[in-house]
Write an enzyme that holds these catalytic residues in place. Structure first.
Site, PDB file in Angstrom:
ATOM      1  N   ILE A 168      -0.710  -0.447  13.043  1.00  0.00           N
ATOM      2  CA  ILE A 168      -0.258  -0.004  11.660  1.00  0.00           C
ATOM      3  C   ILE A 168       0.705   1.273  11.836  1.00  0.00           C
ATOM      4  CG2 ILE A 168      -1.249   1.415   9.722  1.00  0.00           C
ATOM      5  CD1 ILE A 168      -3.743   0.056   9.816  1.00  0.00           C
TER       6      ILE A 168
ATOM      7  N   GLU B  30      -5.922  -6.045   9.717  1.00  0.00           N
ATOM      8  CA  GLU B  30      -5.123  -5.117  10.241  1.00  0.00           C
ATOM      9  C   GLU B  30      -5.625  -4.149  11.467  1.00  0.00           C
ATOM     10  OE1 GLU B  30      -2.956  -3.458   6.435  1.00  0.00           O
ATOM     11  OE2 GLU B  30      -4.773  -2.350   6.749  1.00  0.00           O
TER      12      GLU B  30
ATOM     13  N   ASN C 223       0.775  -1.049   0.113  1.00  0.00           N
ATOM     14  CA  ASN C 223       0.067   0.146   0.140  1.00  0.00           C
ATOM     15  C   ASN C 223       0.894   1.195  -0.081  1.00  0.00           C
ATOM     16  OD1 ASN C 223      -1.735   2.013   0.432  1.00  0.00           O
ATOM     17  ND2 ASN C 223      -2.575   1.097   2.175  1.00  0.00           N
TER      18      ASN C 223
ATOM     19  N   ALA D 208       2.993  -1.426   4.238  1.00  0.00           N
ATOM     20  CA  ALA D 208       3.247  -0.174   3.498  1.00  0.00           C
ATOM     21  C   ALA D 208       4.606   0.504   4.172  1.00  0.00           C
ATOM     22  CB  ALA D 208       2.246   0.942   3.963  1.00  0.00           C
ATOM     23  N   SER D 209       4.690   1.145   5.359  1.00  0.00           N
ATOM     24  CA  SER D 209       5.858   1.779   5.831  1.00  0.00           C
ATOM     25  C   SER D 209       7.268   1.019   5.620  1.00  0.00           C
ATOM     26  CB  SER D 209       5.545   2.286   7.426  1.00  0.00           C
ATOM     27  OG  SER D 209       5.200   1.119   8.103  1.00  0.00           O
TER      28      SER D 209
ATOM     29  N   LYS E 175      -0.114   4.396  -0.097  1.00  0.00           N
ATOM     30  CA  LYS E 175      -0.557   5.120   0.782  1.00  0.00           C
ATOM     31  C   LYS E 175      -0.566   6.659   0.250  1.00  0.00           C
ATOM     32  CE  LYS E 175      -0.952   2.691   5.117  1.00  0.00           C
ATOM     33  NZ  LYS E 175      -0.758   2.447   6.487  1.00  0.00           N
TER      34      LYS E 175
ATOM     35  N   HIS F 152      -9.913   0.890   4.201  1.00  0.00           N
ATOM     36  CA  HIS F 152      -8.711   0.838   4.723  1.00  0.00           C
ATOM     37  C   HIS F 152      -9.179   1.645   6.058  1.00  0.00           C
ATOM     38  CE1 HIS F 152      -4.701   1.733   5.740  1.00  0.00           C
ATOM     39  NE2 HIS F 152      -4.473   0.577   5.403  1.00  0.00           N
TER      40      HIS F 152
HETATM   41  O1  G3P Z   1      -2.420  -1.215   4.231  1.00  0.00           O
HETATM   42  C1  G3P Z   1      -1.181  -1.251   5.031  1.00  0.00           C
HETATM   43  C2  G3P Z   1      -1.032  -0.829   6.312  1.00  0.00           C
HETATM   44  O2  G3P Z   1      -2.045  -0.133   6.724  1.00  0.00           O
HETATM   45  C3  G3P Z   1      -0.082  -1.307   7.064  1.00  0.00           C
HETATM   46  O3  G3P Z   1       0.751  -0.204   7.156  1.00  0.00           O
HETATM   47  O4  G3P Z   1       2.958   0.834   7.823  1.00  0.00           O
HETATM   48  O5  G3P Z   1       2.173  -0.926   9.147  1.00  0.00           O
HETATM   49  O6  G3P Z   1       2.733  -1.460   6.711  1.00  0.00           O
HETATM   50  P1  G3P Z   1       1.996  -0.604   7.825  1.00  0.00           P
END
Ligand code: G3P
Length: 220
Positions: free
Chosen positions: A145, A140, A8, A201-202, A10, A92
């Protein structure tokens, strides 16, 4: 089993515009080398560009349920599809929808031939949205997150519980695991608990060398 990896993008600056193309290309190289499927979930404004300039499948991060007409600012499923999207995230935790809207968005996406990943924060919400038979449900927990501790490590029970509850409702919906995912251990644990892949994502978008970070999901 090879994991499905959904990145993602983002609204990270590093994963926007030209950065989005570069990241999708890096993901494409890993996908080819390791023979895995990697999907890029990009901002609506980047769907056309990234799908034209990279080889991996592109998903939109969100669709609205509006149809053609006077809906200024709407992100139409029809438009993201025409721009090259193969699917979309829905609900999301940073872009939530009411349950009724989730149902409508899934139905509309499927009608148009778009794949659907519905994000949820709990096993009970997963059960509720499983009734709409999305292709994937991504579990999630919002509090994890963007953090350093993955859901696979912090709360493995929520994954197995989600898998179990969804299975009772939809035989065709697979589970993805997201939040804090960063390495092969997280991915392996997710698969062991019954998921088919990860949504993250991050740890990719903020990595110094994103290609290496993607590779770390597959190699020790
Ligand atoms: O959609 C992916 C997400 O919300 C997780 O984010 O940065 O924890 O990998 P992250």
């Amino acid at each position: 089993m090879k994991p499905l990896i959904v990145i993602n993008f983002k609204a990270y600056e590093s994963a926007t515009g030209k950065g989005a193309v570069a990241l999708a290309k890096a993901a494409g190289e890993v996908a080819k080398k390791e023979k895995v499927t990697i999907i890029a979930a990009v901002q609506a404004a980047d769907v056309y560009r990234v799908s034209q300039e990279s080889e991996i499948d592109v998903f939109a991060q969100h669709i609205d349920t509006a149809d053609y007409g006077a809906h200024t600012g709407a992100t139409l499923a029809e438009t993201v599809k025409a721009a090259g999207a193969k699917g979309t995230l829905i609900n999301h935790s940073e872009k939530t929808l009411e349950l009724k809207e989730i149902e409508k968005a899934v139905a509309k996406a499927h009608f148009l031939g778009l794949k659907t990943i519905v994000c949820v924060g709990s096993a009970s919400q997963a059960k509720a949205v499983a009734a709409f038979t999305p292709d994937y449900i991504a579990i999630e927990p919002p509090e994890l997150i963007g953090g350093d501790i993955s859901v696979s490590r912090a709360n493995p029970a929520i994954i197995s519980d989600t898998v179990k509850r969804v299975r009772h409702v939809s035989a065709t919906t697979d589970i993805l695991v997201g939040a804090g995912v960063k390495d092969k251990l997280d991915v392996d644990k997710a698969l062991e608990l019954g998921a088919v892949g990860v949504l993250l994502a991050s740890h990719i978008t903020q990595a110094k060398v994103p290609k290496e970070a993607i590779m770390n999901l597959l190699k020790d």
